[in-house]
Design a protein around this motif. Structure first.
Motif, PDB file in Angstrom:
ATOM      1  N   LEU A 388       0.769  -1.413  -0.139  1.00  0.00           N
ATOM      2  CA  LEU A 388      -0.023  -0.044  -0.079  1.00  0.00           C
ATOM      3  C   LEU A 388       0.985   1.484  -0.107  1.00  0.00           C
ATOM      4  O   LEU A 388       1.934   1.198   0.433  1.00  0.00           O
ATOM      5  N   LEU A 390       1.879   4.326   1.757  1.00  0.00           N
ATOM      6  CA  LEU A 390       1.746   4.891   3.118  1.00  0.00           C
ATOM      7  C   LEU A 390       1.144   6.058   3.379  1.00  0.00           C
ATOM      8  O   LEU A 390       0.369   6.353   4.090  1.00  0.00           O
ATOM      9  N   ASP A 392      -1.047   8.211   1.292  1.00  0.00           N
ATOM     10  CA  ASP A 392      -2.482   8.290   1.180  1.00  0.00           C
ATOM     11  C   ASP A 392      -3.045   7.496   2.377  1.00  0.00           C
ATOM     12  O   ASP A 392      -4.220   7.914   2.603  1.00  0.00           O
ATOM     13  N   TRP A 393      -2.639   6.406   2.688  1.00  0.00           N
ATOM     14  CA  TRP A 393      -3.262   5.638   3.723  1.00  0.00           C
ATOM     15  C   TRP A 393      -3.119   6.474   5.045  1.00  0.00           C
ATOM     16  O   TRP A 393      -4.253   6.633   5.765  1.00  0.00           O
ATOM     17  N   PHE A 397      -6.370   7.773   7.377  1.00  0.00           N
ATOM     18  CA  PHE A 397      -6.342   7.496   8.808  1.00  0.00           C
ATOM     19  C   PHE A 397      -6.861   8.561   9.904  1.00  0.00           C
ATOM     20  O   PHE A 397      -7.587   8.529  10.497  1.00  0.00           O
ATOM     21  N   PRO A 426      -2.804  -4.040   6.561  1.00  0.00           N
ATOM     22  CA  PRO A 426      -3.391  -2.940   6.930  1.00  0.00           C
ATOM     23  C   PRO A 426      -4.082  -2.859   8.213  1.00  0.00           C
ATOM     24  O   PRO A 426      -4.289  -1.718   8.894  1.00  0.00           O
ATOM     25  N   HIS A 430      -3.434  -0.285  11.235  1.00  0.00           N
ATOM     26  CA  HIS A 430      -4.444   0.492  11.774  1.00  0.00           C
ATOM     27  C   HIS A 430      -4.396   0.415  13.207  1.00  0.00           C
ATOM     28  O   HIS A 430      -4.565   1.429  13.940  1.00  0.00           O
TER      29      HIS A 430
END
Length: 576
Positions: A388, A390, A392-393, A397, A426, A430
């Motif tokens: 993924l 990071l 953008d995640w 988040f 993920p 999270h």
């Protein structure tokens, strides 16, 4: 059938042969000078009186040839056998003429033949050495015959010339055997030198390419030896011997000082330090090479792989434990909590009875939370790593976290430039980031620690707001929102210089963690605050390790804490 030819004698080592040739050329330089000095200084002179002009001319020519030979010896051209044969022939002719000009064998100059013939026996093959000795013997006899014919000598000196020639032949045979022994010894010595050099090179290669990281420091903390692995861990690059250990790793020299003061303290084996790039956790082991506080051998153990193997064994035990907890504890605790809730709703309870019911409900919820945390550890083996982006995640988040905790946008700032590809589960990421951010929000301002009632930073507590119900009112989202007025948490991402490993940091400006507790913050059930279980940071590190990442803590300059999550090397992603 022809008899097999004798095998040629082994040639002397090149350097030894040239050194001997250089010494005999020095003899050629000094001999004519000494003879000329004797001829000019003494009266009557013992040499050169029979034919003075011939003696002076031969002396000058002999000296000139020796001077010219210096260049040939230095350049080593032509090859050594050719130079030896030509030079010995010149010696035979020159010494023969000098003997003739000095009156024959009575002058004693014939003895000068011995050294050139001996050198020829050492350098060239035995057959050539005997041929040159025979030529020298013939030259001595011939010059004596000429002396006798000129009526300047006695016939009896011919016997002396013959004896001198025979001695030259004997010298050739003797020196040839001695030369063979010298050649063998020289060859053995050179072979041993080569073996020692090869062994030293092999040792250096083995030390430099050991999987273990080692270095040696002296009593002054100067590095005497360091292999590539240790240099990469401590400096992310080459380290020259002679460098002070404190220049490349202040933490390691601090641990070395502790070990020197307490060499038998077994607790020192648990002390660890991060690598230079922050991507590995190192555990140093010290061994004294000298009982008098001399050199110290240091092994740097990368605990990452070892921790992975240990965690595999933990998983099986935690799985069995969690199953037992789920069946044996969860149901009774649930029944107890439900009964307490019904009791709290009963009309007519006194305030004290109501308070007791609330204590039962609160602590029942806390026990349930502990059970959930342990069950999360038991599900570590269900890791589903994905690739993924990071940054953008992280943006998504933070939106979710602010909404859930009812935080203003200023409470959490993000600095995530560029694109960072990582490989991680993920759901694990999270949960890990949620724990760290909630921990930072609750304790990211200086007065946040005082509200725990113990004066210590609760960052060493657990990182899980639901576990803090015993010390608060149980409403963690609301508590987090109340603290958000002044608490500012920063989240940064980037790449570590040298290894290019991606990382994300959670930074706050709280009181930080006391120095005496920094080695224990990730231990299970360790907490310096009230009401926590001490499992939050432990679970966070466990989740990081099962994704081949590393969670580290370090104090923030100016006050506060930094929790850094270093992801696995993107160049070593496994094909799923």
């Amino acid at each position: 059938m022809n008899a097999p030819a004798d095998p040629p004698a082994p040639a002397p080592p090149a350097d030894l042969g040239w050194r001997v040739l250089a010494l005999i050329n020095l003899f050629r330089l000094l001999t004519p000078l000494l003879l000329a000095l004797i001829f000019a200084a003494l009266d009557p002179a013992p040499v050169g009186t029979t034919f003075p002009a011939l003696f002076i001319g031969t002396t000058a020519t002999y000296f000139a040839y020796a001077v010219v030979s210096i260049a040939g010896v230095k350049r080593r051209w032509p090859e050594i056998s050719v130079q030896t044969i030509v030079s010995v022939c010149v010696d035979i002719v020159a010494i023969g003429i000098l003997t003739y000009a000095s009156g024959g064998m009575a002058s004693g100059l014939a003895v000068l033949m011995v050294l050139p013939i001996g050198v020829a026996s050492f350098i060239v093959r035995p057959q050539l050495a005997l041929l040159l000795a025979s030529l020298a013997a013939i030259a001595l006899v011939a010059q004596q015959i000429f002396i006798a014919l000129a009526a300047r000598g006695e016939i009896g000196d011919l016997t002396s010339a013959g004896i001198a020639g025979a001695l030259l032949l004997l010298v050739t045979l003797g020196v040839g055997r001695l030369a063979g022994n010298l050649r063998d010894n020289e060859l053995r010595l050179r072979q041993r030198e080569v073996d020692v050099a090869d062994l030293a090179q092999l040792n250096q290669f083995i030390v430099q390419h050991l999987r273990e990281s080692i270095l040696v420091v002296d009593a002054n903390d100067t590095i005497r030896l360091i292999n590539e692995s240790a240099a990469q861990l401590l400096h992310s690059g080459p380290v020259a011997p002679g460098t002070l250990l404190g220049e490349i790793s202040p933490r390691l020299i601090y641990l070395l000082g502790i070990w020197r003061r307490h060499p038998h303290d077994w607790q020192l084996s648990s002390l660890s330090m991060p690598a230079h790039d922050g991507g590995n956790l190192l555990q140093p082991h010290f061994v004294s090479l000298d009982s008098s506080h001399g050199p110290t051998l240091i092994f740097l153990e990368d605990t990452t792989l070892m921790a992975e193997r240990v965690q595999q064994s933990k998983l099986a035990a935690l799985g069995r434990l969690s199953a037992s907890i789920a069946h044996e504890i969860r149901n009774p605790v649930g029944a107890m909590s439900h009964a307490a809730q019904l009791l709290a709703e009963t009309p007519g309870l006194s305030p004290q009875e109501q308070r007791f019911a609330e204590i039962i409900i609160r602590n029942g919820a806390r026990v349930s939370t502990i059970i959930e945390n342990v069950l999360q550890l038991s599900r570590r083996d269900s890791t589903r790593q994905q690739r993924l982006e990071l940054n953008d995640w992280l943006r998504g988040f933070l939106v979710e976290f602010r909404d859930a905790a009812q935080l203003p946008e200023a409470a959490l700032s993000l600095h995530a430039p560029g694109v960072l590809d990582v490989r991680i589960d993920p759901s694990h990421l999270h949960q890990l980031m949620w724990n760290l951010c909630e921990n930072a929000i609750r304790h990211g301002r200086h007065d946040g620690c005082e509200r725990n009632g113990d004066g210590n930073s609760a960052e060493v507590d657990d990182g899980n707001p639901a576990e803090d119900g015993g010390g608060r009112d149980g409403n963690d989202s609301e508590a987090a929102g109340q603290d958000a007025g002044t608490a500012t948490v920063e989240i940064r991402s980037g790449r570590i210089a040298g290894t290019d490993r991606p990382f994300v940091e959670v930074l706050d400006r709280g009181k930080g963690i006391p120095a005496e507790d920094t080695e224990r913050v990730f231990e299970p059930f360790f907490t310096s605050g009230k009401g926590g279980t001490g499992l939050g940071l432990f679970i966070a590190r466990e989740l990081a390790q099962c994704n081949r990442a590393l969670l580290l803590y370090e104090p923030r300059p100016g006050g506060g804490s930094i929790f850094r999550l270093v992801f696995s090397d993107p160049q070593r992603w496994e094909i799923q």
